[in-house]
Write a protein that holds these residues in place. Structure first.
Motif, PDB file in Angstrom:
ATOM      1  N   PHE A 209     -30.160  28.078  40.405  1.00  0.00           N
ATOM      2  CA  PHE A 209     -29.004  28.137  39.511  1.00  0.00           C
ATOM      3  C   PHE A 209     -29.285  27.380  38.224  1.00  0.00           C
ATOM      4  O   PHE A 209     -28.888  27.818  37.134  1.00  0.00           O
ATOM      5  N   LEU A 210     -29.958  26.252  38.348  1.00  0.00           N
ATOM      6  CA  LEU A 210     -30.272  25.466  37.159  1.00  0.00           C
ATOM      7  C   LEU A 210     -31.250  26.197  36.246  1.00  0.00           C
ATOM      8  O   LEU A 210     -31.192  26.047  35.025  1.00  0.00           O
ATOM      9  N   LEU A 211     -32.136  26.979  36.827  1.00  0.00           N
ATOM     10  CA  LEU A 211     -33.082  27.728  36.021  1.00  0.00           C
ATOM     11  C   LEU A 211     -32.437  28.967  35.415  1.00  0.00           C
ATOM     12  O   LEU A 211     -32.768  29.350  34.275  1.00  0.00           O
ATOM     13  N   TYR A 212     -31.516  29.587  36.135  1.00  0.00           N
ATOM     14  CA  TYR A 212     -30.973  30.873  35.694  1.00  0.00           C
ATOM     15  C   TYR A 212     -29.834  30.731  34.691  1.00  0.00           C
ATOM     16  O   TYR A 212     -29.878  31.334  33.604  1.00  0.00           O
ATOM     17  N   LEU A 213     -28.802  29.967  35.015  1.00  0.00           N
ATOM     18  CA  LEU A 213     -27.620  29.927  34.161  1.00  0.00           C
ATOM     19  C   LEU A 213     -27.915  29.372  32.762  1.00  0.00           C
ATOM     20  O   LEU A 213     -27.456  29.939  31.765  1.00  0.00           O
ATOM     21  N   PRO A 214     -28.696  28.278  32.604  1.00  0.00           N
ATOM     22  CA  PRO A 214     -29.055  27.863  31.250  1.00  0.00           C
ATOM     23  C   PRO A 214     -29.915  28.901  30.526  1.00  0.00           C
ATOM     24  O   PRO A 214     -29.836  29.034  29.297  1.00  0.00           O
ATOM     25  N   ALA A 215     -30.741  29.660  31.281  1.00  0.00           N
ATOM     26  CA  ALA A 215     -31.546  30.711  30.641  1.00  0.00           C
ATOM     27  C   ALA A 215     -30.651  31.816  30.097  1.00  0.00           C
ATOM     28  O   ALA A 215     -30.882  32.336  28.997  1.00  0.00           O
ATOM     29  N   LYS A 234     -33.947  30.714  11.458  1.00  0.00           N
ATOM     30  CA  LYS A 234     -33.924  31.461  12.706  1.00  0.00           C
ATOM     31  C   LYS A 234     -35.070  31.020  13.614  1.00  0.00           C
ATOM     32  O   LYS A 234     -34.884  30.842  14.819  1.00  0.00           O
ATOM     33  N   VAL A 235     -36.254  30.836  13.039  1.00  0.00           N
ATOM     34  CA  VAL A 235     -37.419  30.422  13.827  1.00  0.00           C
ATOM     35  C   VAL A 235     -37.179  29.051  14.451  1.00  0.00           C
ATOM     36  O   VAL A 235     -37.431  28.831  15.644  1.00  0.00           O
ATOM     37  N   PHE A 236     -36.680  28.104  13.618  1.00  0.00           N
ATOM     38  CA  PHE A 236     -36.424  26.758  14.132  1.00  0.00           C
ATOM     39  C   PHE A 236     -35.364  26.781  15.232  1.00  0.00           C
ATOM     40  O   PHE A 236     -35.457  26.042  16.213  1.00  0.00           O
ATOM     41  N   HIS A 237     -34.365  27.634  15.072  1.00  0.00           N
ATOM     42  CA  HIS A 237     -33.322  27.734  16.100  1.00  0.00           C
ATOM     43  C   HIS A 237     -33.898  28.273  17.405  1.00  0.00           C
ATOM     44  O   HIS A 237     -33.590  27.749  18.490  1.00  0.00           O
ATOM     45  N   TYR A 238     -34.750  29.288  17.316  1.00  0.00           N
ATOM     46  CA  TYR A 238     -35.375  29.836  18.517  1.00  0.00           C
ATOM     47  C   TYR A 238     -36.205  28.761  19.224  1.00  0.00           C
ATOM     48  O   TYR A 238     -36.150  28.625  20.457  1.00  0.00           O
ATOM     49  N   ILE A 239     -36.989  28.041  18.430  1.00  0.00           N
ATOM     50  CA  ILE A 239     -37.854  26.992  19.013  1.00  0.00           C
ATOM     51  C   ILE A 239     -37.008  25.927  19.701  1.00  0.00           C
ATOM     52  O   ILE A 239     -37.316  25.481  20.816  1.00  0.00           O
ATOM     53  N   TRP A 240     -35.904  25.519  19.048  1.00  0.00           N
ATOM     54  CA  TRP A 240     -35.047  24.484  19.619  1.00  0.00           C
ATOM     55  C   TRP A 240     -34.395  24.960  20.924  1.00  0.00           C
ATOM     56  O   TRP A 240     -34.318  24.214  21.907  1.00  0.00           O
ATOM     57  N   VAL A 241     -33.931  26.203  20.962  1.00  0.00           N
ATOM     58  CA  VAL A 241     -33.304  26.747  22.172  1.00  0.00           C
ATOM     59  C   VAL A 241     -34.302  26.778  23.319  1.00  0.00           C
ATOM     60  O   VAL A 241     -33.983  26.413  24.458  1.00  0.00           O
ATOM     61  N   ILE A 242     -35.535  27.196  23.032  1.00  0.00           N
ATOM     62  CA  ILE A 242     -36.562  27.273  24.071  1.00  0.00           C
ATOM     63  C   ILE A 242     -36.942  25.880  24.570  1.00  0.00           C
ATOM     64  O   ILE A 242     -37.079  25.652  25.785  1.00  0.00           O
ATOM     65  N   ILE A 243     -37.100  24.934  23.645  1.00  0.00           N
ATOM     66  CA  ILE A 243     -37.453  23.559  24.042  1.00  0.00           C
ATOM     67  C   ILE A 243     -36.346  22.953  24.893  1.00  0.00           C
ATOM     68  O   ILE A 243     -36.604  22.315  25.924  1.00  0.00           O
ATOM     69  N   ARG A 244     -35.106  23.162  24.478  1.00  0.00           N
ATOM     70  CA  ARG A 244     -33.979  22.615  25.236  1.00  0.00           C
ATOM     71  C   ARG A 244     -33.920  23.229  26.633  1.00  0.00           C
ATOM     72  O   ARG A 244     -33.640  22.528  27.622  1.00  0.00           O
ATOM     73  N   LEU A 245     -34.196  24.526  26.730  1.00  0.00           N
ATOM     74  CA  LEU A 245     -34.196  25.187  28.038  1.00  0.00           C
ATOM     75  C   LEU A 245     -35.299  24.629  28.930  1.00  0.00           C
ATOM     76  O   LEU A 245     -35.068  24.345  30.117  1.00  0.00           O
ATOM     77  N   LEU A 247     -36.787  21.671  28.732  1.00  0.00           N
ATOM     78  CA  LEU A 247     -36.493  20.292  29.111  1.00  0.00           C
ATOM     79  C   LEU A 247     -35.402  20.237  30.181  1.00  0.00           C
ATOM     80  O   LEU A 247     -35.505  19.467  31.146  1.00  0.00           O
ATOM     81  N   THR A 248     -34.371  21.066  29.999  1.00  0.00           N
ATOM     82  CA  THR A 248     -33.299  21.103  30.998  1.00  0.00           C
ATOM     83  C   THR A 248     -33.828  21.531  32.357  1.00  0.00           C
ATOM     84  O   THR A 248     -33.505  20.927  33.395  1.00  0.00           O
ATOM     85  N   THR A 253     -34.868  20.138  37.613  1.00  0.00           N
ATOM     86  CA  THR A 253     -35.643  20.400  38.829  1.00  0.00           C
ATOM     87  C   THR A 253     -36.146  19.105  39.437  1.00  0.00           C
ATOM     88  O   THR A 253     -36.120  18.920  40.667  1.00  0.00           O
ATOM     89  N   THR A 254     -36.575  18.192  38.591  1.00  0.00           N
ATOM     90  CA  THR A 254     -37.058  16.893  39.075  1.00  0.00           C
ATOM     91  C   THR A 254     -35.946  16.123  39.773  1.00  0.00           C
ATOM     92  O   THR A 254     -36.143  15.554  40.852  1.00  0.00           O
ATOM     93  N   VAL A 255     -34.769  16.104  39.151  1.00  0.00           N
ATOM     94  CA  VAL A 255     -33.641  15.365  39.725  1.00  0.00           C
ATOM     95  C   VAL A 255     -33.233  15.961  41.073  1.00  0.00           C
ATOM     96  O   VAL A 255     -32.976  15.231  42.038  1.00  0.00           O
ATOM     97  N   ILE A 256     -33.190  17.284  41.157  1.00  0.00           N
ATOM     98  CA  ILE A 256     -32.765  17.938  42.400  1.00  0.00           C
ATOM     99  C   ILE A 256     -33.798  17.749  43.508  1.00  0.00           C
ATOM    100  O   ILE A 256     -33.443  17.557  44.679  1.00  0.00           O
ATOM    101  N   ALA A 257     -35.076  17.802  43.167  1.00  0.00           N
ATOM    102  CA  ALA A 257     -36.135  17.702  44.170  1.00  0.00           C
ATOM    103  C   ALA A 257     -36.442  16.265  44.568  1.00  0.00           C
ATOM    104  O   ALA A 257     -37.079  16.036  45.608  1.00  0.00           O
ATOM    105  N   LEU A 258     -35.994  15.307  43.771  1.00  0.00           N
ATOM    106  CA  LEU A 258     -36.363  13.901  44.019  1.00  0.00           C
ATOM    107  C   LEU A 258     -35.950  13.405  45.401  1.00  0.00           C
ATOM    108  O   LEU A 258     -36.761  12.751  46.084  1.00  0.00           O
ATOM    109  N   PRO A 259     -34.716  13.659  45.887  1.00  0.00           N
ATOM    110  CA  PRO A 259     -34.369  13.168  47.231  1.00  0.00           C
ATOM    111  C   PRO A 259     -35.261  13.742  48.327  1.00  0.00           C
ATOM    112  O   PRO A 259     -35.619  13.018  49.272  1.00  0.00           O
ATOM    113  N   PHE A 260     -35.626  15.013  48.222  1.00  0.00           N
ATOM    114  CA  PHE A 260     -36.512  15.609  49.222  1.00  0.00           C
ATOM    115  C   PHE A 260     -37.872  14.916  49.215  1.00  0.00           C
ATOM    116  O   PHE A 260     -38.397  14.542  50.271  1.00  0.00           O
ATOM    117  N   CYS A 261     -38.418  14.725  48.029  1.00  0.00           N
ATOM    118  CA  CYS A 261     -39.735  14.086  47.921  1.00  0.00           C
ATOM    119  C   CYS A 261     -39.687  12.647  48.418  1.00  0.00           C
ATOM    120  O   CYS A 261     -40.595  12.188  49.128  1.00  0.00           O
TER     121      CYS A 261
END
Length: 506
Positions: A209-215, A234-245, A247-248, A253-261
């Motif tokens: 869900f974390l990977l899909y809904l922000p995408a 437009k280019v800078f906006h595309y780059i920022w959206v991709i970087i934010r996605l 990082l999110t 994923t790290t936060v969710i997987a941390l208790p299991f690890c």
């Protein structure tokens, strides 16, 4: 607010009925002598222990014994590590805080049993609120959301929501995390999913869900910005959206997987580099380990073989050796009764996937992304179960269904799906509204038993509980309604009767 009050009242009634019924059934039916985990009691009973055992003893059977032992003594046996720590932490926290004044009348186990009854009842109510809120946001249909939540109150996995299992806790965290993610609270959703992973291992699947809904949101932003932005902006906006996605996705994923690890690391340190001796463990529990072949961490014993693996995961080892869990391992003739037990839940999962794909084939082939990015996408979806926002939930449900059928003990499928995905309740409500004339506003051939449901956009709730009304007129209902309610109610009652008496209902 009227809807929330209605579902909470019904949920409270079902919790009270479950506790009363399990006590009566546990007293009336002798316990089956099952080959299950039954650790001996290590503390002397106090004044009220016998009364609490009579009232809530049925909640301590099968896997609940593991959770209770962990909450009382910590992780003693190797196979206890199949059960994740957050639920025992909640039980012990309740026993040592809210129930601490009862320490002179109840032993630790007695207080833990009371904590199971109170804690799981409260957590179930929280899961009801979360499911109703999620259903309203995703399906945009008040009637469907309300009916789905009423059905959840009589879930076929009822006994596991009541007994000393982590299902109610996991459902509250999972449904709550889904709702928070739908509302755009990504950090809070990650925390809810992370705690859910600390309660059950399948919380890891919520990473999807974390990977899909922000995408989906990122693609919609790119398509929207493309229509009016030009040049380097437009280019800078595309780059920022991709970087934010990225990082999110990475941080989430790290936060969710941390208790299991972290839990796997704790298991590795406990058995592969042990520092504790057997002196800390009561002799009766050591004797049980010797009789049953349970492994106990001991600094004077050699480490187990799984410690030498390239990826020494104690959870994988336990599922393989103790429970014989693996791909197609349960496909045996003697397991046919268990497949039949799981068949109704599997049928609901298959029907949900088929109905959704049949109604939205192009959306499914596009993984919901392009349709979601269009002007008719997620901003203003069509109301109901077949709208685009439901796509990811149907995929999630189908993944759980396939994995549970092929790789798990299949009888677990009922509680596995009922506590992890809202889809079984959504598709059940969808089928009832589609096929039950008594739920329609138009006149039926039996107007004197017509059941009113709230209007989609109405603010005033003048409706009766449709589930109670349908049960009261079950003989007049359609075959679809009789099948769905028959399944929910029969499993609701049979689960209490069988599970609470050590009969095979796990």
């Amino acid at each position: 607010m009227m809807d929330y009050r209605a579902v909470l009242e019904f949920a409270t009634f079902t919790r009270a009925a479950s506790l009363i019924l399990q006590a009566l059934l546990n007293a009336a039916i002798p316990d089956h002598d099952a080959d299950a985990f039954k650790p001996p009691r290590t503390a002397e009973p106090l004044y009220l222990d016998s009364a609490v055992e009579w009232l809530f003893g049925g909640l301590s059977h099968w896997d609940a014994e593991h959770y209770l032992l962990i909450a009382e003594r910590g992780y003693l046996y190797e196979h206890n590590f199949a059960f994740f720590p957050f639920f025992p932490i909640v039980l012990r926290g309740l026993a040592d805080t809210l129930l601490w004044p009862l320490g002179g009348w109840l032993s630790v186990r007695g207080r833990l049993l009371v904590a199971v009854a109170l804690g799981n009842s409260t957590l179930f109510l929280l899961s009801v609120v979360a499911l109703h809120a999620l259903s309203r946001v995703v399906m945009q249909d008040r009637r469907l959301a309300l009916l789905s939540t009423f059905l959840y109150c009589i879930t076929p996995a009822n006994v596991f929501m009541t007994a000393g299992y982590a299902e109610s806790l996991f459902a509250a965290l999972t449904f709550g995390g889904m709702f928070l993610l739908e509302k755009g609270f990504i950090l809070r959703a990650c925390l809810a999913f992370s705690i859910a992973t600390a309660a059950r291992s399948n919380g890891l699947v919520n990473v999807g869900f974390l990977l899909y809904l922000p995408a989906v949101y990122a693609i919609s932003q790119i398509r929207l910005y493309r229509s009016f932005a030009k040049g380097y902006r437009k280019v800078f906006h595309y780059i920022w959206v991709i970087i934010r996605l990225l990082l999110t996705s990475l941080l989430g994923t790290t936060v969710i997987a941390l208790p299991f690890c972290a839990f796997q690391y704790y298991g590795y340190r406990t058995f592969c580099t042990p520092t504790a001796s057997l002196d800390r463990i009561p002799l009766v529990l050591i004797s049980l380990a010797e009789q049953k072949g349970y492994r106990i961490a001991d600094e004077n014993s050699p480490p187990p073989l799984w410690c030498m693996r390239p990826l020494p995961l104690i959870y994988s080892h336990i599922q393989d050796v103790y429970w014989n869990v693996g791909f197609l391992r349960y496909f045996e003739l003697r397991q046919i009764p268990n497949f039949l037990l799981a068949l109704p839940m599997a049928t609901l999962g298959v029907m949900a996937a088929y109905a959704y794909f049949q109604a939205n084939p192009e959306l499914c082939f596009r993984l919901g992304l392009w349709e979601a990015g269009s002007k008719k996408g997620l901003d203003k979806p069509i109301a109901g179960f077949l709208n685009p926002r439901v796509f990811v939930y149907v995929v999630h449900s189908t993944v759980l269904l396939v994995f549970g059928t092929l790789c798990m003990h299949v009888q677990v499928l009922t509680r596995f799906m009922a506590s992890s995905t809202p889809v079984p309740f959504w598709i059940s409500a969808h089928l009832l509204l589609l096929n039950e004339p008594l739920l329609h506003r138009r006149k039926t051939s039996m107007p004197n038993v017509q059941i009113k449901t709230p209007a989609k956009n109405g603010c005033k709730n003048t409706a009766q509980n449709p589930v109670i009304a349908l049960i009261a007129h079950i003989k007049m209902c359609s075959p679809t309604t009789q099948s769905i309610l028959g399944y929910f109610l029969s499993y609701w009652v049979l689960g209490l009767a069988m599970h609470c008496n050590f009969l095979p209902w796990t």
